[in-house]
Design a protein around this motif. Structure first.
Motif: not given
Length: 218
Positions: A44-49
């Motif tokens: 999820a954090l990668g997607i947000g980035a």
């Protein structure tokens, strides 16, 4: 403020759009179901980035190139489709090493879907999102509807709305990771089932990659 209007409608619309299924949601669910909520949160954090890259690019006008240049759109589209298909193939290749020994099959199945480091999962999420030109075109089409034509600082307004959209999206994505991990633990998914879950998701990733490759520029 900054020419932003109908903020409540923007937030509601953004939340509804975030819950639509796609490669991002599938990646989070797969990692959460097989490696726990922390792995899902890493995705999820990668997607947000990746989403922030699209937001900043759109605010600076770079994403407009994708909407006007067929060549640029095609290049990014094929790179993104190739990466999604590559991920799908990796999931499909998970298999038992020695199915003849039934007594050891559970242990082998547990090792079949090798856990990935959180750093690698983060970059999977990042690349899955940032290499999808449809995301860039989405922000160009959606966000300006909530910025007044007479705004004195449209790029800043775009960044503010984009950040709000991404923040709400991250709340949903992390919630999805927690829910999927909790459901998997409650259902006590066996290693062999986890193996086939990976394969099923791999097939879906292949389909999504093919769909992106065949998509048209609008």
């Amino acid at each position: 403020m900054f020419g932003i209007h109908d903020l409540t409608l923007f937030i509601i619309s953004g939340l509804l759009l975030n819950i639509m299924p796609g490669p991002d949601s599938l990646l989070i669910m797969t990692r959460s179901a097989t490696q726990g909520w922390r792995a899902g949160s890493a995705a999820a954090l990668g997607i947000g980035a990746g989403t922030m890259v699209h937001i900043c690019a759109a605010a600076l006008g770079l994403s407009a190139v994708l909407s006007t240049s067929a060549a640029a759109f095609t290049v990014v589209k094929w790179i993104g489709a190739a990466y999604i298909i590559y991920m799908g193939i990796g999931m499909l290749r998970a298999k038992l090493r020695n199915e003849a020994d039934e007594a050891a099959s559970t242990e082998l199945a547990a090792r079949a879907a090798q856990p990935l480091a959180w750093r690698k999962i983060f970059f999977q999420g990042f690349l899955t999102n940032v290499l999808n030109p449809k995301v860039a075109l989405f922000f160009l089409a959606f966000v300006p509807q909530f910025i007044s034509a007479g705004s004195s600082n449209k790029p800043l307004a775009f960044l503010i709305l984009g950040s709000i959209f991404n923040f709400n999206g991250m709340l949903y994505c992390h919630g999805l990771a927690l829910f999927t991990a909790f459901a998997s633990a409650r259902l006590k998914i066996k290693p062999r089932v986890s193996l086939w879950l990976n394969r099923t998701m791999g097939g879906l990733f292949l389909a999504l990659g093919a769909r992106l490759a065949l998509s048209e520029q609008h």
